[in-house]
Design a protein around this motif. Structure first.
Motif, PDB file in Angstrom:
ATOM      1  N   LEU A  79       0.862  -1.170   0.000  1.00  0.00           N
ATOM      2  CA  LEU A  79       0.000   0.000   0.000  1.00  0.00           C
ATOM      3  C   LEU A  79       0.902   1.224   0.000  1.00  0.00           C
ATOM      4  O   LEU A  79       1.816   1.339   0.825  1.00  0.00           O
ATOM      5  CB  LEU A  79      -0.856  -0.049   1.270  1.00  0.00           C
ATOM      6  CG  LEU A  79      -2.131   0.774   1.382  1.00  0.00           C
ATOM      7  CD1 LEU A  79      -1.853   2.169   1.839  1.00  0.00           C
ATOM      8  CD2 LEU A  79      -2.954   0.759   0.102  1.00  0.00           C
ATOM      9  N   CYS A  96     -10.194   2.689   8.228  1.00  0.00           N
ATOM     10  CA  CYS A  96      -9.017   1.819   8.294  1.00  0.00           C
ATOM     11  C   CYS A  96      -9.168   0.914   9.519  1.00  0.00           C
ATOM     12  O   CYS A  96      -9.222   1.393  10.643  1.00  0.00           O
ATOM     13  CB  CYS A  96      -7.749   2.666   8.410  1.00  0.00           C
ATOM     14  SG  CYS A  96      -6.267   1.686   8.635  1.00  0.00           S
ATOM     15  N   THR A  98      -7.286  -1.134  11.128  1.00  0.00           N
ATOM     16  CA  THR A  98      -6.201  -1.458  12.058  1.00  0.00           C
ATOM     17  C   THR A  98      -5.554  -0.230  12.679  1.00  0.00           C
ATOM     18  O   THR A  98      -4.649  -0.353  13.489  1.00  0.00           O
ATOM     19  CB  THR A  98      -5.074  -2.199  11.300  1.00  0.00           C
ATOM     20  OG1 THR A  98      -4.586  -1.323  10.283  1.00  0.00           O
ATOM     21  CG2 THR A  98      -5.570  -3.483  10.691  1.00  0.00           C
ATOM     22  N   ALA A 100      -3.772   1.784  10.916  1.00  0.00           N
ATOM     23  CA  ALA A 100      -2.549   2.088  10.156  1.00  0.00           C
ATOM     24  C   ALA A 100      -2.580   3.554   9.727  1.00  0.00           C
ATOM     25  O   ALA A 100      -1.605   4.280   9.863  1.00  0.00           O
ATOM     26  CB  ALA A 100      -2.440   1.165   8.943  1.00  0.00           C
ATOM     27  N   LEU A 101      -3.724   3.986   9.206  1.00  0.00           N
ATOM     28  CA  LEU A 101      -3.925   5.407   8.936  1.00  0.00           C
ATOM     29  C   LEU A 101      -4.554   5.974  10.201  1.00  0.00           C
ATOM     30  O   LEU A 101      -5.633   5.546  10.616  1.00  0.00           O
ATOM     31  CB  LEU A 101      -4.849   5.604   7.726  1.00  0.00           C
ATOM     32  CG  LEU A 101      -4.185   5.347   6.370  1.00  0.00           C
ATOM     33  CD1 LEU A 101      -5.225   5.091   5.297  1.00  0.00           C
ATOM     34  CD2 LEU A 101      -3.282   6.505   5.984  1.00  0.00           C
ATOM     35  N   CYS A 121      -6.072  -4.137   3.316  1.00  0.00           N
ATOM     36  CA  CYS A 121      -7.491  -4.394   3.039  1.00  0.00           C
ATOM     37  C   CYS A 121      -7.978  -3.515   1.892  1.00  0.00           C
ATOM     38  O   CYS A 121      -9.011  -3.790   1.297  1.00  0.00           O
ATOM     39  CB  CYS A 121      -8.321  -4.134   4.289  1.00  0.00           C
ATOM     40  SG  CYS A 121      -8.431  -2.383   4.689  1.00  0.00           S
ATOM     41  N   LEU A 122      -7.258  -2.428   1.627  1.00  0.00           N
ATOM     42  CA  LEU A 122      -7.530  -1.497   0.533  1.00  0.00           C
ATOM     43  C   LEU A 122      -8.767  -0.617   0.746  1.00  0.00           C
ATOM     44  O   LEU A 122      -9.234   0.036  -0.188  1.00  0.00           O
ATOM     45  CB  LEU A 122      -7.619  -2.210  -0.827  1.00  0.00           C
ATOM     46  CG  LEU A 122      -6.415  -3.084  -1.207  1.00  0.00           C
ATOM     47  CD1 LEU A 122      -6.582  -3.612  -2.631  1.00  0.00           C
ATOM     48  CD2 LEU A 122      -5.108  -2.306  -1.082  1.00  0.00           C
ATOM     49  N   ALA A 123      -9.302  -0.610   1.959  1.00  0.00           N
ATOM     50  CA  ALA A 123     -10.462   0.253   2.231  1.00  0.00           C
ATOM     51  C   ALA A 123     -10.127   1.713   1.942  1.00  0.00           C
ATOM     52  O   ALA A 123     -10.963   2.469   1.457  1.00  0.00           O
ATOM     53  CB  ALA A 123     -10.902   0.097   3.688  1.00  0.00           C
ATOM     54  N   CYS A 124      -8.888   2.108   2.215  1.00  0.00           N
ATOM     55  CA  CYS A 124      -8.516   3.513   2.034  1.00  0.00           C
ATOM     56  C   CYS A 124      -8.462   3.922   0.569  1.00  0.00           C
ATOM     57  O   CYS A 124      -8.556   5.098   0.259  1.00  0.00           O
ATOM     58  CB  CYS A 124      -7.177   3.796   2.703  1.00  0.00           C
ATOM     59  SG  CYS A 124      -5.883   2.667   2.219  1.00  0.00           S
TER      60      CYS A 124
HETATM   61  S1  SF4 Z   1      -5.064  -0.891   3.189  1.00  0.00           S
HETATM   62 FE1  SF4 Z   1      -5.552   1.164   3.931  1.00  0.00          FE
HETATM   63  S2  SF4 Z   1      -7.438   0.882   5.144  1.00  0.00           S
HETATM   64 FE2  SF4 Z   1      -6.521  -1.160   4.894  1.00  0.00          FE
HETATM   65  S3  SF4 Z   1      -5.214  -1.442   6.683  1.00  0.00           S
HETATM   66 FE3  SF4 Z   1      -3.885  -0.583   5.089  1.00  0.00          FE
HETATM   67  S4  SF4 Z   1      -3.970   1.620   5.460  1.00  0.00           S
HETATM   68 FE4  SF4 Z   1      -5.691   0.723   6.577  1.00  0.00          FE
END
Ligand code: SF4
Ligand code: SF4
Lengths: 137, 397
Positions: A79, A96, A98, A100-101, A121-124
């Motif tokens: 990512l 996000c 977890t 992470a963001l 997970c690519l939700a962002c």
């Molecule tokens: S892909 Fe994006 S939304 Fe998913 S865990 Fe990583 S930073 Fe968070």
């Protein structure tokens, strides 16, 4: 010593029929957690994985993969968060899963990306209105 | 002791003006008291950064030989409005790219549109103009295809009918399915909430009764020396207000204009809202002259004294029921979590407080350096104006 490493494996097209992951588990006693995978027979592909196991065995596993022309990119995630393009709106932070963001400084509302927490997970990708996040695959 | 615009401008010109951001002024006034602070402080800088859909720009391409009277045109495949003079066009922030599937495969991605073209123009990128015409005696050319950037244009004037909403709704989704809105993706069963305001830094929340911000006020529009040229569309000042005169809903708006050739790319950003469309996020800074104690007192408004209304965007917003689910202060919203019907709800923003803070600081240093002068509005914004809805009567008989 046991450690946990993230890696991407890129497979050349001649190698898509080899059971690399099975061998890493069986021959090198590694635990493999697959985040993302796309391997098309005859076309090549990639795997995004987390490897848990003895340091030496991980190195042996990597050597085995390299000998089989598998390209290894270790240490980071798939990512990409383009820091300079982030507006720090915070919209992604609740999506996000977890953290992470996350908001790194609550006074100035500065958002940061903690690569070690990202599970890809690519939700962002769809939640960022400014296309700041992208996937290397 | 009252000050005049002239006195403040003289201090700015001599590099002696005392300028604070709308965040700094809060503690400053608390320490010094309003009377003493009003004597010392000359200007308070306010700012905001967020998506502002009612934005766009007039562009003038100059004349080719032979000439064309453009009747249809696309910039990077995004249609522009050509119903004005020969080589003038208007490009709107929410315009979709030609052939964008929109929501045909729901939710649409809306990766590129008017807002992105405006971002690229300001960033100095080369873009393609494709223009058609029916041809006339004086403008015989019927087609143009060429590459250009902002330096090739005679004018690139951002002209936004509605920016800087005074306050805004807080969006939540009570339905059982995910919804896609201009306030972002809202997960089902009130899992998350979004808001869009710089709160205590926001221009019109620091001047709630429009005593200094009016038609003719100089503004910092994405780095350019801009202007308020009119009340914004949907300016609706006759709304419920708190004891501090701060409205609890949308209320006032500003129509802004500025020269895109002077803008800073960081503050002009295309926006993609999945399932909704494209837009443009802009950074705006507005200086408030501390003419008297009352004006200073208004600028000390805190997030905890500004209220936003949570509206259900799965039903009450689209159906226009006017129902409010709950009210929160911006302090609560900015904490990242609020309670709604006994349930904890995660909150995030579409606007950027971080960028707003940066703009307030940038404007502050420009004023301190004597680079940004204030201007007295030539006309104040209407204070008791309401807004009408649309009555649908059917077409012509
Ligand atoms: S892909 Fe994006 S939304 Fe998913 S865990 Fe990583 S930073 Fe968070
Ligand atoms: S949604 Fe995008 S722009 Fe906003 S904070 Fe997250 S990464 Fe940055």
């Amino acid at each position: 010593m046991t450690s946990c490493k993230k890696a991407y494996l890129h497979f050349p097209k001649e190698m898509t029929d080899k059971p690399f992951i099975g061998n890493l588990i069986k021959e090198f006693d590694l635990t493999i957690n697959i985040f993302r995978a796309k391997v098309t027979p005859g076309e090549g592909g990639y795997l995004s994985i987390e490897i848990v196991g003895d340091d030496e065995q991980i190195q042996n596993g990597f050597t085995y993969l390299k000998q089989n022309q598998v390209e290894i990119h270790s240490g980071d995630v798939g990512l990409i968060w383009r820091k300079e393009e982030c507006t720090h709106c915070t919209n992604c932070t609740v999506h996000c899963p977890t953290g992470a963001l996350h908001i790194a400084d609550w006074d100035t509302r500065r958002v940061e990306f903690d690569e070690s927490k990202c599970i890809e997970c690519l939700a962002c990708l769809k939640n960022c209105p400014f296309h700041v996040c992208s996937s290397i695959f | 002791m009252a000050k005049t615009y002239n006195e403040i401008n003289e201090k700015i010109a001599s590099g002696k003006a005392v300028v604070l951001t709308a965040e700094e002024v809060i503690d400053y006034v608390e320490r010094k008291g309003v009377a003493a602070a009003a004597k010392e402080v000359d200007v308070v800088t306010t700012a905001t950064f967020g998506p502002m859909c009612s934005s766009g720009c007039f562009l003038n391409f100059g004349h080719s030989a032979p000439k064309i009277r453009i009747s249809e045109a696309w910039i990077s495949d995004v249609p522009v409005y050509c119903g004005i003079a020969a080589v003038d066009v208007y490009l709107g922030a929410t315009q979709l790219r030609h052939n964008d599937p929109a929501n045909m495969y729901f939710p649409g991605e809306f990766r590129y549109g008017g807002g992105h073209v405006i971002e690229e123009l300001v960033a100095g990128k080369k873009l393609q103009l494709f223009a058609l015409s029916y041809g006339t005696d004086d403008y015989p050319r019927r087609e143009v295809r060429t590459m250009f950037d902002i330096n090739d244009l005679n004018q690139a004037i951002m002209t936004n009918p509605r920016n800087c909403y005074q306050n805004y709704n807080v969006a939540v989704n009570s339905s059982g399915k995910r919804i896609y809105t201009y306030l972002g993706i809202l997960e089902p069963n009130m899992k998350n909430m979004t808001y869009c305001s710089a709160g205590q830094l926001s221009p019109l929340l620091n001047d709630p009764l429009y005593k200094t911000i009016g038609v003719g006020t100089s503004v910092w529009l994405a780095g350019s020396r801009g202007l308020v040229y009119a009340e914004g569309t949907q300016h609706c000042s006759a709304v419920e207000r708190g004891a501090n005169d701060v409205p609890v809903e949308g209320a006032g708006t500003l129509a802004l204009t500025g020269n895109m050739k002077e803008m800073i790319p960081e503050f002009v950003r295309g926006v993609s809202l999945p399932g909704y469309g494209v837009s443009l996020a802009l950074g705006v800074g507005i200086p408030i002259p501390v003419l008297n104690e009352e004006i200073l007192r208004y600028t000390t408004v805190r997030d905890r004294d500004i209220i936003g209304c949570a509206i259900d965007y799965s039903h009450d917003y689209p159906e226009k029921t006017c129902k409010v689910l709950a009210r929160y202060s911006y302090e609560e919203l900015r904490s990242g979590q609020v309670e709604l019907h006994g349930k904890k709800v995660a909150v995030s923003a579409m606007s950027s407080y971080h960028k707003a803070l940066k703009i307030a600081e940038l404007l502050k240093s420009e004023i301190q350096r004597g680079d940004f002068m204030l201007s007295e509005p030539s006309r104040l914004l209407p204070l008791n104006q309401s807004m009408t809805g649309l009555t649908i009567t059917g077409g012509a008989k």
